[in-house]
Scaffold this active site. Structure first.
Site, PDB file in Angstrom:
ATOM      1  N   ARG A  54      72.578  64.125   5.667  1.00  0.00           N
ATOM      2  CA  ARG A  54      72.421  63.077   4.646  1.00  0.00           C
ATOM      3  C   ARG A  54      71.405  63.525   3.604  1.00  0.00           C
ATOM      4  O   ARG A  54      70.784  64.571   3.734  1.00  0.00           O
ATOM      5  CB  ARG A  54      72.005  61.755   5.288  1.00  0.00           C
ATOM      6  CG  ARG A  54      70.661  61.815   5.983  1.00  0.00           C
ATOM      7  CD  ARG A  54      70.258  60.468   6.568  1.00  0.00           C
ATOM      8  NE  ARG A  54      69.073  60.603   7.399  1.00  0.00           N
ATOM      9  CZ  ARG A  54      68.520  59.623   8.086  1.00  0.00           C
ATOM     10  NH1 ARG A  54      69.033  58.402   8.051  1.00  0.00           N
ATOM     11  NH2 ARG A  54      67.436  59.828   8.814  1.00  0.00           N
ATOM     12  N   GLN A  72      72.045  60.005  18.709  1.00  0.00           N
ATOM     13  CA  GLN A  72      72.486  59.472  20.004  1.00  0.00           C
ATOM     14  C   GLN A  72      71.337  59.306  20.990  1.00  0.00           C
ATOM     15  O   GLN A  72      71.424  58.510  21.914  1.00  0.00           O
ATOM     16  CB  GLN A  72      73.606  60.324  20.599  1.00  0.00           C
ATOM     17  CG  GLN A  72      73.275  61.787  20.707  1.00  0.00           C
ATOM     18  CD  GLN A  72      74.483  62.585  21.191  1.00  0.00           C
ATOM     19  OE1 GLN A  72      74.632  62.788  22.375  1.00  0.00           O
ATOM     20  NE2 GLN A  72      75.346  62.995  20.282  1.00  0.00           N
ATOM     21  N   GLU A 114      62.423  49.028   9.255  1.00  0.00           N
ATOM     22  CA  GLU A 114      62.854  49.656  10.510  1.00  0.00           C
ATOM     23  C   GLU A 114      61.645  49.713  11.434  1.00  0.00           C
ATOM     24  O   GLU A 114      60.627  50.319  11.095  1.00  0.00           O
ATOM     25  CB  GLU A 114      63.369  51.078  10.259  1.00  0.00           C
ATOM     26  CG  GLU A 114      64.571  51.133   9.327  1.00  0.00           C
ATOM     27  CD  GLU A 114      65.072  52.553   9.079  1.00  0.00           C
ATOM     28  OE1 GLU A 114      64.663  53.471   9.804  1.00  0.00           O
ATOM     29  OE2 GLU A 114      65.880  52.727   8.150  1.00  0.00           O
ATOM     30  N   GLU A 122      65.256  55.524   2.252  1.00  0.00           N
ATOM     31  CA  GLU A 122      64.122  56.450   2.409  1.00  0.00           C
ATOM     32  C   GLU A 122      64.146  57.602   1.400  1.00  0.00           C
ATOM     33  O   GLU A 122      64.347  58.769   1.769  1.00  0.00           O
ATOM     34  CB  GLU A 122      64.054  57.005   3.839  1.00  0.00           C
ATOM     35  CG  GLU A 122      63.660  55.970   4.860  1.00  0.00           C
ATOM     36  CD  GLU A 122      63.349  56.558   6.242  1.00  0.00           C
ATOM     37  OE1 GLU A 122      63.800  57.672   6.530  1.00  0.00           O
ATOM     38  OE2 GLU A 122      62.640  55.894   7.004  1.00  0.00           O
ATOM     39  N   HIS A 151      68.394  58.142  20.150  1.00  0.00           N
ATOM     40  CA  HIS A 151      67.481  57.146  19.558  1.00  0.00           C
ATOM     41  C   HIS A 151      67.774  55.780  20.153  1.00  0.00           C
ATOM     42  O   HIS A 151      68.888  55.286  20.060  1.00  0.00           O
ATOM     43  CB  HIS A 151      67.705  57.126  18.043  1.00  0.00           C
ATOM     44  CG  HIS A 151      66.640  56.410  17.273  1.00  0.00           C
ATOM     45  ND1 HIS A 151      66.363  55.075  17.437  1.00  0.00           N
ATOM     46  CD2 HIS A 151      65.788  56.851  16.326  1.00  0.00           C
ATOM     47  CE1 HIS A 151      65.388  54.731  16.601  1.00  0.00           C
ATOM     48  NE2 HIS A 151      65.017  55.797  15.934  1.00  0.00           N
TER      49      HIS A 151
END
Ligand code: GAL
Length: 635
Positions: free
Chosen positions: A107, A366, A317, A146, A368
């Site tokens: 990303r 995965q 978050e 972010e 997290h």
């Protein structure tokens, strides 16, 4: 400022079968959640082919969440341009300092300066804002995700180069003016035209620091204008407030400037990830706070983002369990998902939103944790979130507490001392946070101020460490200031052109003081001070007629004072800083309390909160607070 406190969660309906959305929404509402942030990475599902939109699934997701009584925070998906865009805009990728384009497959693979990418962003944001701008379930917007994450503020691309040249031409008007400002006579670096100027990478040795600093200001401005483009489009179609989710210890663009265009500042708080990944601390400190997080790091960012949001701020978050991205990823102590939320509320947060609803068993994150396990069974943080929700119901409104002390924070100074550290460990963020820690250890509420603050009169004590160039409004405010200002080290040490001023620094109103010379000190070397403590890392030799406020063990001045202003000629260690803060607070009639290690305090307008970050219980003021415990009482 009085507002309602609420909880939120980050959710990715596109990751889950539609058949379970309604049950997810029901459980969110049952937990006491108000806001659900969605959409920020879903561009490939919103627009699977160039110009072909698929809004059906998003319409239904919003409807399902709304039907359960939830409000949506809708993220623009511009942090994840889909793969097809790389075919139409093959040069949209940012380029690293070594000149290598960054690739597709994660990303944030875009360049802030790429004008074609901005057109694409404007298109998708317009389509979203037109479709959802007045949706009854819309609670807020989030722009992108972010900015700066994964080291993406600076790009050394052709797009950045041409935009930088335009920026320089605007700023200097003529190459001669630029040559003078940068001092290009040095090493025959003069330019005859703006088109000859390159980016400050791949030079044989260091580039001119003035060149680097202009590039840093330019790159920051590119983030600001990229964000503003989205904000202006959204505002044409929607009255909902607009936020961005900033990060911890990220200083690569001026958040005060993006913040001026937004309604709410928010940040992403990962206390255990930060402790492991980006905190300068001893191994003992990291071991002691392994499952709780550093006692001051979140608080500092809460105060910073309250300033960036001009009073309105969220945690977008919140870490719920182990993250996946730090060198080591510990499991929080039971109770920390509750404590972290309450600490944010005590600092004035409107909303604390956990990341994420359910742990995704696939792809990069995965490992997290979420509030639910991948099999939809509750993870420990779900119960803690529900507890916070019940507690909020009993105490829904919060006023932000007043602070007697203010600390100035300046993003450009972080760039300045990265550009020219002069000592390997001169780190602006570390300098400011060491001062903040000293204030927290004395039980004080602290406000953070932007570097162009024009009025300091609300504060009894103001601290300005390491601000490279003091702005005209702040200098004016200091000239009128009646409290106690602690300024330095390395404050007002550069001109706006990044040169050493003559007369020599610090040039503070009414203070006869000169920084005659400076030295940096490697770890283990110190300059002891009379009265205890020492100067480390950075030491200035001071001359002048002003009263000596601190003296080195061998009798030279370490701080000079006149009236309200004290200039400090060195980086004080914890002991020396503590002495100076206590004496300054006493002189300014600010009451301090020696807080036990790991126990922290924060006053709101109505309550006094205590947070125990220690792995064991602490007794303070007659109350015993268990590990991960939160205690509050009405003021
Ligand atoms: C944040 C980011 C989220 C997710 C999270 C994991 O930096 O905004 O999308 O990656 O970290 O902790």
């Amino acid at each position: 400022m009085i507002h309602k406190r609420t909880l939120g969660v980050c959710y990715y309906p596109e990751h889950w079968p539609e058949a379970i959305w309604a049950e997810d929404a029901r459980r969110m509402a049952e937990t006491g959640i108000t806001f659900v942030r969605i959409g920020e990475f879903a561009w490939s599902r919103m627009e699977p082919k160039p110009g072909t939109y698929d809004w059906g699934w998003l319409d239904r997701a919003i409807e399902t969440l709304g039907a359960a009584g939830l409000k949506v925070v809708l993220g623009t998906p511009t942090a994840t341009p889909p793969r097809w865009m790389a075919d139409t805009l093959p040069d949209m990728f940012a380029v690293d300092k070594q000149g290598r384009p960054r690739g597709f497959g994660s990303r944030r693979h875009y360049d802030f300066s790429h004008r074609g990418y901005r057109v694409e962003c404007a298109r998708i944001v317009t389509a979203m804002a037109e479709r959802y701008g007045v949706n009854p379930h819309l609670g807020a917007w989030q722009t992108d995700n972010e900015y700066a994450c994964h080291d993406t503020t600076l790009s050394y691309s052709p797009a950045a180069l041409s935009a930088f040249r335009e920026w320089l031409a605007q700023k200097y008007q003529s190459p001669q003016a630029l040559n003078r400002a940068w001092g290009n006579v040095f090493w025959s670096m003069d330019y005859d035209s703006f088109d000859q100027i390159g980016l400050p990478n791949l030079t044989v040795t260091e580039p001119n620091p003035a060149h680097t600093m202009d590039f840093r200001h330019f790159a920051s401005d590119e983030v600001v204008s990229f964000n503003r483009l989205q904000v202006e489009i959204i505002r044409q179609h929607s009255a909902a407030p607009i936020a961005h989710n900033y990060m911890g210890r990220v200083t690569s663009f001026d958040h005060f400037k993006t913040g001026a265009d937004l309604d709410i500042a928010s940040w992403d708080s990962y206390p255990l990830g930060f402790l492991s990944d980006r905190l300068d601390a001893t191994p003992d400190h990291k071991a002691r706070f392994l499952r709780q997080g550093d006692p001051d790091n979140q608080a500092f960012h809460h105060d910073l983002y309250r300033a960036v949001g001009r009073g309105r701020w969220w945690v977008m978050e919140q870490q719920p369990g182990p993250v996946n991205w730090a060198p080591w990823n510990a499991d929080p102590l039971p109770g920390m998902a509750r404590l972290w939320a309450w600490e944010a509320f005590a600092h004035g947060a409107e909303t604390v939103s956990y990341f994420r609803w359910r742990q995704a068993p696939f792809a990069q994150e995965q490992m997290h944790a979420g509030l639910l396990r991948p099999d939809s069974v509750s993870a420990p943080a779900l119960g803690e979130a529900a507890q916070v929700a019940r507690e909020l119901a009993a105490m829904p409104d919060a006023g932000t507490g007043a602070a007697p002390v203010a600390l100035v924070f300046d993003y450009a100074s972080a760039w300045a001392w990265e550009t020219q550290p002069q000592g390997r460990d001169f780190d602006y963020f570390l300098l400011v946070t060491s001062v903040y820690r000293g204030l927290r250890a004395l039980g004080l509420n602290v406000d953070i101020l932007p570097p162009d603050s024009a009025d300091l009169s609300a504060y009894k004590v103001v601290l300005i460490p390491g601000v490279a160039t003091l702005s005209a409004p702040l200098l004016d405010a200091l000239a009128r200031y009646k409290g106690q200002a602690l300024i330095g080290p390395r404050t007002n040490a550069k001109t706006a052109e990044f040169a050493i001023p003559v007369p020599l620094p610090p040039n503070l109103p009414g203070l006869s003081a000169t920084v005659a010379r400076v030295e940096s000190l490697q770890p283990g070397i110190e300059v002891p001070l009379q009265g205890g403590g020492a100067i480390r890392r950075w030491h200035e030799v001071l001359e002048g007629d002003a009263e000596v406020a601190l003296t080195t063990a061998d009798g030279t001045p370490a701080a000079l004072r006149a009236g309200a202003i004290t200039y400090i000629g060195g980086w004080l260690d914890e002991t020396a800083l503590g002495h100076l803060l206590r004496a300054t607070c006493a002189a300014a009639s600010v009451a301090v309390t020696e807080m036990p290690a790991g126990l922290r305090r924060r006053d709101t307008a109505t309550h006094r909160f205590l947070f125990n970050y220690n792995p064991g219980p602490v007794t303070f003021d007659g109350v015993t607070i268990p590990p991960a415990g939160v205690h509050w009482q009405a003021l």
